[in-house]
Structure formats: structure tokens, C-alpha cells
Write an enzyme that holds these catalytic residues in place. Structure first.
Site, PDB file in Angstrom:
ATOM      1  N   HIS A  17       0.854  -1.188   0.000  1.00  0.00           N
ATOM      2  CA  HIS A  17       0.000   0.000   0.000  1.00  0.00           C
ATOM      3  C   HIS A  17       0.889   1.237   0.000  1.00  0.00           C
ATOM      4  CE1 HIS A  17      -2.975   2.970   1.204  1.00  0.00           C
ATOM      5  NE2 HIS A  17      -3.926   2.075   1.077  1.00  0.00           N
ATOM      6  N   ARG A  51      -6.060  10.077  -0.484  1.00  0.00           N
ATOM      7  CA  ARG A  51      -5.807  10.499  -1.870  1.00  0.00           C
ATOM      8  C   ARG A  51      -7.114  10.581  -2.654  1.00  0.00           C
ATOM      9  NH1 ARG A  51      -2.773   6.089  -3.838  1.00  0.00           N
ATOM     10  NH2 ARG A  51      -3.169   5.124  -1.812  1.00  0.00           N
TER      11      ARG A  51
END
Lengths: 656, 244
Positions: free
Chosen positions: A257, A273
Site C-alpha cells: 500500500h 488520496r
């Protein structure tokens, strides 16, 4: 000899395990869940960002449907997934989330009218449709064409797990807590349950069942730094491997990740994000658009993690005493948004880093996060080689993720697979009796008893904690984001040595009841075997696909490698697993292999790809009147339990 | 931060009820502090390098699963997210959470307690239609603000810190306590739950329920998730008073 009988035994009390138990119980079959811990503490709770389901209610989800979700999932998988399963999944996800809404998850809802969001670093006003007011909303996530990730703030997994466990409590499904399955009971290719150790009393109990489901999550803790909970050690996967009959699929497919905090590796959600957060380098420069002009920070996780690593290798990382890292900047989202929709992230930053993410950048770097590999199953969730053994969720290689999972597709898989596999578990219980001799049960109990006694009486030997740390270091250093033949060969050799050493563990605390060192001594040899499966599979796969990135073989090689890795461990005395492959049939794919639209496109094509593309075009030409549902049936006919066959309604679109 | 690492002194409660002849006692361990060290890291260090029999519970180690409630220098708290740098003296005393069955050392059986609590308050949506929902159709709409408010009350992680901090619970063993009240408040707020106030009264309308609370509010003071216990207990009381 203590034996407990049930229809359906489920190992693991997270979202997938609970949902399988609920499905079986709804059909009238007694289910018992085994869990290392209280079910509500399972790692499912850690899924912050959300669950993908193509409801298309929020304005940025307009035009979304199963087909778009399917395309995103297949591309995300780098064409490594089983497209039949991906199809079952995308068609059922809207049903799963709607059922869950009725069961109590407080999904965040659409608020009609204008609202300000951050897209590509800019403040933008979007207008939600008033007719969608009060329907389940969604946020943006990586690798998706639409805003499809449904959420409750950033506590999605928590609210889902609580609703699911509460449902199980309502249905009086027992969860036997602090119990660890340490071996499967099987005979003549049929699984009959498990040998289970009570983690408090140390007693061994045989749980005998018609159907046994492994839902123990991933194997992230094979790595020294992982976002995973400390219990995600892959023990369920390992006991399947140790039968010598069940196969594991794609164990080398391990996801990193992009944004775990440094150094402890705790996750900050992709929602950071998705909601507009940016990645910055040591100069405060936003570098992702240079690498991925289209998707930028929101390319798939494998791609973003590699780009970050590339950028740090160019000397653009921020140096720290824990090595280089980059910055995640969510300051542009503003206090109000962060305190409402990213509050777990805020808490994590405050407690573990002593920073306020409203004002300061978060130090992040790519970290082990998800196991695409696991117990290989058919689309029904049953092992193709060991009858009566099922698996669901991260523990399984049901294979909707192939070589890279999209964010938001994991909690979605747990509940959708739970629904579907649960039906097949119930079917299995309906069609099969309990036919197992007490001799067989006793044989497996005695075998495990002897292993534990050996551990307790051995005077000198290896320290299990040291072996585990050595294994985790090998995996970090040599089986990471970027891989190469030389490092992988070394990892394989070094793990072989650890495997040998793990046969000679001795304990300092020699009591059979509650004993953390004994727990470790039972688990570590299993974990080393899994690590060997990962490293060996990675060494043999001489291509790059999804999260498996070989520096010495950078191209995705469909010609030679459009296949799934299968691993077995037939001989316990062997020091390596056996590896074979099953082909993915291009001629049956709904979506022929092509470009993902992000990352590097350097594919060596499969000879069937063009043929299949032409065939698909022909089918489309021959059926000009077919709507999208009919077209899907022509291209990818589905077998799915009847109750999941209905079309899904969407606002402004009906059932089209 | 000075380069000279501190030596931390951990005083830890030790007792294994399953080990014959074992007696409760406090044992001191010394650990060299590392930057960013949490009690999670320190306890694992002790287990791996000094005493492999030491029992404690961690799962997520990120402050979200609620496994690691323990009494840290007199305060119930989540150990995993407690940094050792918080303690200038470098002395840290750890005790298991009171109010729960002891498994051993710092490990207590919160799971058994919480399952019983969930059964007692019937911690699920009461609506016969919930099981027959047609999931092909659009979901029931919900006011976005109501959804957000429910989530606020659902952030409880069942760590048990409120139980350990509750004086009423000490006096009344069957007292439902803050964790149970918060759960009830969550369902009382939820339009999908069709229970009436009278039905909620049956669950909490006595001295083991919301009327037994002495309002000392240890729950409010020590809740690691800063849940609004005081407001919710007051709200439930007003609501229940109106029933009879």
C-alpha cells in the site's frame, strides 16, 4: 477426546467468516465460528476507506454500473484474475451493500446540492442531484473510473464488522473465542473439520463438520513491517497447505500500500488520496503527475507504490533515521473534512506521530498490505482438490484480484464472497452427511498432541521469536516491491534453512496452557512454509504482473505467464513446496487482455488475444439488439445462486 | 531528544490463574527506550527477550480494535497507542483492566463480557423487514445527518475502559454501564430500528440500567474514542423518565 460436531465450521470471525456463517444458518445449518479473538476485533475493522459497489448515486458515480466495475477490477488485477469470479462479484456487490444498509451500517449518504471537493489539487464545486438525496454516497479511490467507494467516514470496516457481528449475535451463531485451528482433519480427499487448540486452557478439541471454511485473512505478517493486524499470520492458509492436498493460489501476489506511516507501518487510508490528498517529495514537489499523467495519485496501488519507490531511488525521498520516505499532504482538504471523513487518520497521526495532519505532512512509504494469494478455490469457494474445504475473503484465492487488488474491493469481497460461498456451503451441508470415523479424528488429534509434547519436553533448540524475525527480514529485504532473480534465489535458500531449524524449536516457558511462546512455536514453522511459497513462486514467475514486479523481467508476459500459480506441500519432510500452473483461458475472457491505462504498458501478448478480441467484436455485431445484460450473458455466462440473479436498480436509470 | 536512550522501568502485574501455586505479584522489567516506542512495542520486547510467558492482547496495534485496554499508571487506556515518551519519569505501571475475568497477567476476557452485553441490549436492528429486504431495489433513504450522527455513537471499540473507570459498576455487578448505554443510544437514534421507548425501557429502565448511574462519569473521562457518554446517558434518562 473432546469432539464438537456441527454442520458448518468457520475458521475466522471477520467479515467473510461471519457472513458465511449467517448464510448457512439462514438455510438452517448449525454454524460455529472459531476465532483467535472476539469477532469484533478482527482485522476487517481496519478497513478504513470503504467498499466498492456500483450504486452510481453520487454525481461523480453517474453512469457507473457492474460493467464499469468489472473493467476496473480486471485491469486492476493486470488480467490475472478469474473473470467469472470478478463478474459474480461486481453483480452481487450492490446487493451486499443494500442488505448491509438494512442490517444497520450507517453508510454516508448523498446530500443534494452544491459541495466543495478537491480534485487534482484544486477546489471544485460539484452539485449532487436532489433526487439522490439520502441514498448511499461514494468517494473516489485508486484505479477506478467512477467514484464508487461507499463509506462511513473512515471507519467503514468497523461499522461493517459491527453490523455483521451483531447480525450473527441476533441469529445466535456461537463464536468460540480464543481458539486456534492448528490442523485440518481429512481423509480420502474430504475435509471433516479441524483440530483446535484452546488458547486459554491449552486443551485440544476436534471440531467435526460437513463443511469447513477458512476465513482467517491474509499473511501480511510474513513481513517485518505490514499494515496488517498482528494476527494476520496466514495460519488458516498454512493448515490448508499442510494437508498436502489443498492447493494455494498465486502466493507471490503480495500488495504494498502506498501510504503507511513511517516507521510503524500503520495504514492511512487510500481515502486520503481519493478525497484529494497529494504525494510530495523532499522538495515539496508533487511528482506523481510526471509518472502517471492520467490517474496521478490515483493509479492502482501497485503502480503508485512502484512510482514512489522509483522516485525515492532517484534521491527524492525525505531521509530519516528509519530510511527514506515521502510525504502525504492532506492539509489542502481542510480541518472540517479531515475531522469528519478522515478522523481515524487524524487520530493515528496524533497518537503515533505526534503531528496534526490538518497542518502538517504525513511521513509515508509503501508497506506490505494485502495478500492476493491464498487457499485456491473454485467459484463456489470450495477447494478444487479437497472436498468440503471452503475459503472466503482475504484467506482465499477465489481470484477476483489476480495480481493486484483495487482499494475498496477487499471488504467488498469479504461480504460478497461470504454471501455467495455461504450459499454453496449450505448446499454442501444439504448434500452431504457427516461420515468420519472416530479413528480418523483421533489420529489427527494425537498427531498434534505429539507435536506439542515434543515442543514442551525438548531441552535445547531454536528460539521461535528469532526464527520469525529472521524470516520477516528475508521477506522484507528480498521479496519486496521490486524483485530480482538473484535476491529471490537467495531468499528461497535462506528460508529453506529456516524451515530446517524450525523443526527443532525449544521453549523456555514449558507449560501447555495459555502460553504465548508455545503459540509462537506452533505458528512459526507454518509461517515459514508460507514464506517459502511466496518466495519460490516469485522466483519462478519470470515476468512482471500487478504487484509482482521483476526488475530482471519487467514486461507483463501474457504469452508465457497468463496462468495462476498453484502450490502444494505434499511431503512434510520436503524443504520446498511443489509448484504447478493453471492457464487462464483467453478465449473465455469477457475482457481480452489489454492495456490498464496506467503504469508501463510493455505487454508481450498472448497469441489468443487478437482471436478473442475478434470473436467478441463478432458476437457484438451478431447481436445488435442485445442490451448490456444480454451481452454479458453471451460473453461471460454466469452460474450464480438464483437469489443473486436479479438486476440492480439505480437512481435515474431503473434496472437498465 | 537526547541521544542517550533511557532505560524504562515497567512494573507489570503477573498472575496466571491456570498455573498451580501462582500468586499475583508485580514484577519489574527494564527496557531500553527506542524513538517512537509504544507500550505495544515495549511489551513485545519484554516477551521476546526477557519473559516469554508474559500475557497481553494486541490485534490492530493502531488504536482501532479495542483489544489492548489496560491500566497504565492508574488510567485505563489503549496500550498500543500510548507512547512511552509520554512518561517523563520513565516508570510505567501496568495492570489488567478491572471489572473483567482475568485470563492471565494483562489479558482479560472482554470478549465474553461484550457478547453478553450485546445480547442483553439486543444490539441489532429490530425490523422484521430487514431480513426480507429486496436488495435489487434502491436502498431506503436516510437523512445524511442522521447517518453521520449514528456513526458518531458507533465509534465505540468495546475496549472496556469505561467499565474499568466506572464506580457504579464496582458496586453493582450487573450494571449495564456506558458501553451498553452507548449501544442503546445508537439504536434509539436509528430510524431503521423499530423498537419503541417502552421496549427500550424494559432493557434499561431500572437501577442496573440508566437510573443506576451515579454520574461520576469515569466513562466520559477515560473513553479512548472520546464518545459523548455524559450527553447520551442524560438523553437516555430523560427519554426513559418519560415512559412511566
Amino acid at each position: 477426546m473432546k469432539v464438537i460436531y456441527t454442520d458448518s465450521l468457520i475458521i475466522g470471525g471477520g467479515l467473510a467468516g461471519l457472513r458465511v456463517a449467517i448464510a448457512a444458518k439462514q438455510r438452517g445449518y448449525e454454524s460455529i465460528i472459531l476465532s483467535l479473538i472476539p469477532a469484533k476485533r478482527s482485522h476487517s475493522a481496519a478497513a478504513q476507506g470503504g467498499m466498492q459497489a456500483s450504486l452510481g448515486a453520487c454525481v461523480k458515480g453517474d453512469g457507473d454500473d457492474e460493467d464499469v466495475h468489472f473493467g476496473d477490477t480486471v485491469k486492476g488485477s493486470d488480467w490475472g484474475c478469474d473473470q467469472d469470479v470478478a463478474r459474480m462479484f461486481v453483480n452481487t456487490a450492490p446487493k451486499a451493500i443494500r442488505q448491509f444498509a438494512a442490517w444497520g451500517v450507517p453508510w454516508s449518504r448523498v446530500q443534494g446540492g452544491d459541495r466543495e471537493v478537491i480534485i487534482n489539487g484544486q477546489k471544485v464545486t460539484i452539485t449532487e442531484k436532489h433526487e439522490a438525496q439520502g441514498l448511499i454516497t461514494a468517494r473516489d479511490f485508486g484505479g477506478t473510473k467512477k467514484w464508487r467507494t461507499c463509506f462511513t467516514s473512515d471507519g467503514t470496516g468497523h461499522t461493517m464488522l459491527y453490523a455483521m457481528d451483531n447480525k450473527a449475535i441476533q441469529m445466535e451463531i456461537p463464536v468460540h473465542e480464543r481458539k486456534e485451528a492448528i490442523a485440518l482433519i481429512h481423509e480420502d480427499g474430504v475435509c471433516h473439520g479441524a483440530v483446535v487448540r484452546d488458547l486459554i486452557t491449552g486443551k485440544l478439541i476436534a471440531y467435526v463438520a460437513k463443511a469447513t471454511t477458512i476465513a482467517t485473512g491474509g499473511y501480511g505478517r510474513l513481513y517485518a513491517v505490514s499494515t496488517n493486524a498482528v494476527i494476520s499470520e496466514g495460519i488458516g492458509t498454512a493448515i490448508a497447505l499442510e494437508t498436502g492436498i489443498a492447493t494455494l493460489g498465486n502466493m507471490e501476489a503480495v500488495q504494498f500500500h502506498p501510504t503507511a506511516i513511517v516507521p510503524v507501518g500503520i495504514l492511512t487510508t487510500e481515502g486520503c488520496r481519493g478525497d484529494g490528498g497529494l504525494l510530495l517529495d523532499k522538495d515539496g514537489y508533487r511528482f506523481m503527475p510526471d509518472y502517471e499523467p492520467d490517474k496521478k495519485e490515483l493509479a492502482s496501488r501497485d503502480v503508485v507504490s512502484r512510482r514512489m519507490t522509483e522516485h525515492m531511488r532517484k534521491g527524492k525521498g525525505v531521509s530519516s533515521r528509519y530510511g527514506d520516505h515521502l510525504w502525504l499532504d492532506i492539509t489542502l482538504l481542510g480541518r472540517k473534512h479531515i475531522e469528519k471523513n478522515l478522523r481515524e487518520v487524524k487520530e493515528i497521526c496524533e497518537y503515533f506521530l505526534g503531528i496534526d495532519p490538518v497542518k502538517e505532512y504525513i511521513p509515508v512509504r509503501p508497506t506490505q498490505h494485502y495478500s492476493m494469494g491464498g487457499v485456491r478455490t473454485k467459484a463456489t469457494g470450495e477447494s478444487p482438490t479437497l472436498k468440503g474445504l471452503f475459503s472466503a475473503g482475504e484467506a482465499a484465492c477465489w481470484d477476483m484480484h489476480g495480481f493486484n487488488r483495487l482499494g475498496g474491493n477487499s471488504v467488498a469481497e469479504t461480504v460478497v464472497a461470504g454471501m455467495i460461498v455461504g450459499e454453496y456451503v449450505a448446499d454442501h451441508c444439504a448434500a452431504n452427511g457427516l461420515n468420519v470415523s472416530t479413528h480418523t479424528i483421533q489420529y489427527f488429534l494425537k498427531k498434534e498432541e505429539k507435536k506439542i509434547t515434543d515442543l514442551l519436553v525438548r531441552d535445547y533448540g531454536e528460539n521461535p521469536f528469532e526464527l520469525k524475525a529472521a524470516m520477516q527480514k528475508i521477506m522484507m529485504d528480498k521479496v519486496g516491491i521490486f524483485r530480482n532473480g538473484e535476491d529471490l534465489a537467495q531468499a528461497v535458500e535462506e528460508l529453506k534453512v529456516l524451515n530446517q531449524r524450525a523443526r527443532n524449536i525449544a521453549l523456555r516457558n514449558r507449560i501447555s496452557s495459555s502460553n504465548p511462546e508455545l503459540v509462537e512455536a506452533i505458528r512459526v514453522p507454518k509461517m515459514i512454509k508460507l514464506a517459502q511459497c511466496v518466495a519460490y513462486g516469485a522466483m519462478l514467475r519470470t515476468e512482471s504482473r500487478g504487484a509482482h514486479a521483476r526488475e530482471d523481467y519487467p514486461e507483463r508476459n501474457d504469452r508465457d505467464w497468463l496462468k495462476r500459480t498453484l502450490t502444494t506441500w505434499k511431503d512434510d519432510a520436503a524443504d520446498l513446496p511443489e509448484v504447478s500452473y493453471e492457464n487462464l483461458d483467453v478465449m473465455r475472457m469477457e475482457l481480452a487482455p489489454g492495456s490498464r491505462g496506467y503504469g508501463v504498458d510493455n505487454t508481450v501478448h498472448h497469441p489468443d488475444t487478437e482471436k478473442r478480441e475478434a470473436q467478441i467484436d463478432q458476437i457484438k455485431k451478431d447481436n445488435p439488439g442485445a442490451d448490456r445484460h444480454e451481452m454479458q450473458e453471451l460473453l461471460n455466462p454466469l452460474t450464480i445462486p438464483e437469489k443473486f440473479k436479479g438486476k440492480n436498480e439505480r437512481i435515474g436509470r431503473g434496472y437498465k | 531528544m537526547s541521544d542517550q536512550a533511557r532505560i524504562l522501568k515497567f512494573q507489570i502485574f503477573r498472575y496466571n490463574p491456570l498455573k498451580q501455586g501462582d500468586k499475583p505479584r508485580m514484577v519489574t522489567y527494564e527496557v531500553t527506550e527506542a524513538p517512537g516506542m509504544t507500550i505495544f512495542i515495549a511489551l513485545n520486547d519484554i516477551r521476546e527477550n526477557q519473559d516469554p510467558s508474559l500475557q497481553f492482547d494486541f490485534v490492530c496495534r493502531a488504536g482501532i480494535c479495542g483489544s489492548c485496554g489496560m491500566v497504565v499508571n492508574g488510567r485505563p487506556d489503549l496500550a498500543c497507542r500510548t507512547l512511552t515518551s509520554k512518561f517523563p519519569e520513565g516508570e510505567i505501571k501496568l495492570l489488567p483492566l478491572p471489572g473483567f475475568e482475568l485470563i492471565g497477567d494483562l489479558s482479560v476476557n472482554t470478549g465474553k463480557f461484550m457478547r453478553a452485553m450485546s445480547e442483553r441490549v439486543e444490539s441489532w436492528i429490530h425490523d422484521i423487514k430487514a431480513d426480507e429486504v429486496n436488495y435489487d431495489r434502491l436502498e431506503e433513504r436516510m437523512d445524511p445527518e442522521v447517518a453521520d450522527q449514528i456513526y458518531e455513537l458507533e465509534r465505540c471499540v468495546e475496549c472496556g475502559c469505561c467499565i474499568s473507570a466506572c464506580a457504579t459498576k464496582r458496586m453493582r455487578p450487573d450494571f449495564l454501564s456506558a458501553v451498553g448505554f452507548m449501544r442503546l443510544a445508537r439504536y434509539a437514534l436509528d430510524p431503521r430500528d423499530k423498537r419503541t421507548d417502552e421496549e427500550f425501557y424494559e432493557i434499561m429502565g431500572d437501577d442496573d440500567g440508566v437510573f443506576g448511574c451515579m454520574t461520576l462519569l469515569g466513562c466520559e473521562d477515560y473513553c479512548p474514542k472520546d464518545l459523548p457518554h455524559q450527553t447520551q446517558i442524560a438523553y437516555l434518562r430523560r427519554k426513559m423518565v418519560q415512559v412511566r
